[in-house]
Design an enzyme around this catalytic site. Structure first.
Site, PDB file in Angstrom:
ATOM      1  N   CYS A  18      -0.437   4.067   2.241  1.00  0.00           N
ATOM      2  CA  CYS A  18      -0.164   3.822   3.663  1.00  0.00           C
ATOM      3  C   CYS A  18       1.282   4.119   4.024  1.00  0.00           C
ATOM      4  O   CYS A  18       1.563   4.727   5.056  1.00  0.00           O
ATOM      5  CB  CYS A  18      -0.459   2.366   4.018  1.00  0.00           C
ATOM      6  SG  CYS A  18      -2.087   1.763   3.534  1.00  0.00           S
ATOM      7  N   ASP A  19       2.214   3.666   3.193  1.00  0.00           N
ATOM      8  CA  ASP A  19       3.621   3.626   3.593  1.00  0.00           C
ATOM      9  C   ASP A  19       4.566   4.481   2.756  1.00  0.00           C
ATOM     10  O   ASP A  19       5.745   4.579   3.075  1.00  0.00           O
ATOM     11  CB  ASP A  19       4.118   2.170   3.543  1.00  0.00           C
ATOM     12  CG  ASP A  19       3.320   1.261   4.463  1.00  0.00           C
ATOM     13  OD1 ASP A  19       2.910   1.736   5.538  1.00  0.00           O
ATOM     14  OD2 ASP A  19       3.100   0.090   4.110  1.00  0.00           O
TER      15      ASP A  19
ATOM     16  N   CYS B  74       0.834  -1.202   0.000  1.00  0.00           N
ATOM     17  CA  CYS B  74       0.000   0.000   0.000  1.00  0.00           C
ATOM     18  C   CYS B  74       0.871   1.254   0.000  1.00  0.00           C
ATOM     19  O   CYS B  74       1.439   1.621   1.034  1.00  0.00           O
ATOM     20  CB  CYS B  74      -0.924  -0.002   1.219  1.00  0.00           C
ATOM     21  SG  CYS B  74      -1.956   1.472   1.354  1.00  0.00           S
TER      22      CYS B  74
END
Length: 318
Positions: free
Chosen positions: A138-139, A135
């Site tokens: 997300c990261d 993701c």
């Protein structure tokens, strides 16, 4: 003989969406049972740091999971371990079968989520959360001004590669074929981006790293047979995603690829069965979107049960 446990609502899945649905339903004075085959919080427990959840500048995944669980159970919702094998629609009631017994409810909320397909190569599991990610939203921020690799060639891989190019110093998309499978407009955006490079006909063999983190990707050129190492601080894998919906195939609520079909109120084609979060076909799979779905599903379960009870009272009166 194991007795069937009863509740107004059974929530299948204890990720952020399922916990939110349980919170809303139980706060409406409904009896709620949450069933999950793992620890509450779902994939949040595999996330070291979360920086994009409102109200927190930064929060550890397991800590946010615990706070959500405590909030979800404060009004009496019960959490149980269990592997759901099938759900039966019996009209007024739904029967949820698990390995450890059955549960009967007026409404069922499906919050089982989805799972990223894995490459199955050495280093993938070892460095998950330490440079291996599925993701970019997300990261990606953890890899600002660093070189990263994206493995895949479909829409998701290219879209996430473009997203990462805003943050990383360089993005290399590694694809096993000699051309991308993504939409042409996405391909052109990637080709036009000076920070994105491509490695074609590449069969990824290993995610490399040291004691702490990812350091690169080893792949084999399928044409020449030569082995190469690409330096990278992060590896983002996009080779497919599957909805976790096997227990619901008998209900007729899935599309041809296994995603649960719902309307904007999280209602499926079966009255009293709702679905939320990553189990639905959607473009953004985040904690925030799951929580939003969960609030809608929990409230809709209350509305459905109210209507159901009113009909039963009217039937008795008649």
């Amino acid at each position: 003989m194991t007795m069937t446990k009863q509740a107004d609502v059974v929530v299948i899945g204890a990720g952020p969406g399922g916990l939110t649905a349980a919170l809303y339903a139980s706060r409406s004075n409904l009896s709620v049972i949450i069933i999950d085959r793992g620890i509450y919080g779902g994939q949040m427990n595999n996330t070291a740091e979360i920086e994009n959840y409102p109200g927190f500048k930064s929060v550890l995944g397991p800590d946010l999971a615990k706070q959500m669980y405590e909030g979800a159970t404060q009004f009496g919702a019960e959490y149980v371990y269990g592997n759901v094998t099938q759900v039966e629609d019996q009209g007024q009631y739904k029967l949820v079968h698990t390995d450890d017994g059955d549960y009967q409810a007026k409404a069922v909320i499906v919050a089982t989520g989805s799972d990223h397909r894995k490459l199955g190569v050495p280093g993938e599991d070892q460095y998950s959360g330490r440079g291996v990610s599925y993701c970019a939203v997300c990261d990606g921020a953890f890899f600002k001004d660093r070189e990263v690799a994206v493995i895949g060639g479909g829409d998701s891989a290219v879209e996430e590669g473009i997203y990462l190019a805003q943050l990383a110093s360089k993005v290399t998309i590694i694809h096993r074929r000699d051309q991308l499978r993504a939409q042409k407009i996405l391909q052109q955006r990637a080709f036009d981006n000076p920070k994105i490079d491509f490695v074609w006909n590449a069969d990824t063999k290993e995610i490399l790293g040291d004691d702490q983190k990812v350091t690169g990707v080893r792949y084999v050129d399928k044409v020449s047979g030569e082995s190469h190492t690409l330096p990278a601080s992060g590896t983002f894998i996009y080779v497919g995603i599957d909805a976790l919906t096997e227990p619901f195939k008998n209900l007729g609520i899935l599309d041809e690829k296994g995603w649960v079909k719902t309307d904007d109120h999280m209602r499926t084609a079966v009255p009293g069965i709702l679905a939320l979060g990553d189990v639905r076909k959607k473009t953004l799979r985040q904690i925030t979107t799951a929580v939003g779905d969960g609030g809608l599903a929990g409230q809709e379960a209350f509305n459905y049960i109210q209507e159901l009870d009113d009909k039963m009272k009217q039937k008795v009166a008649d």
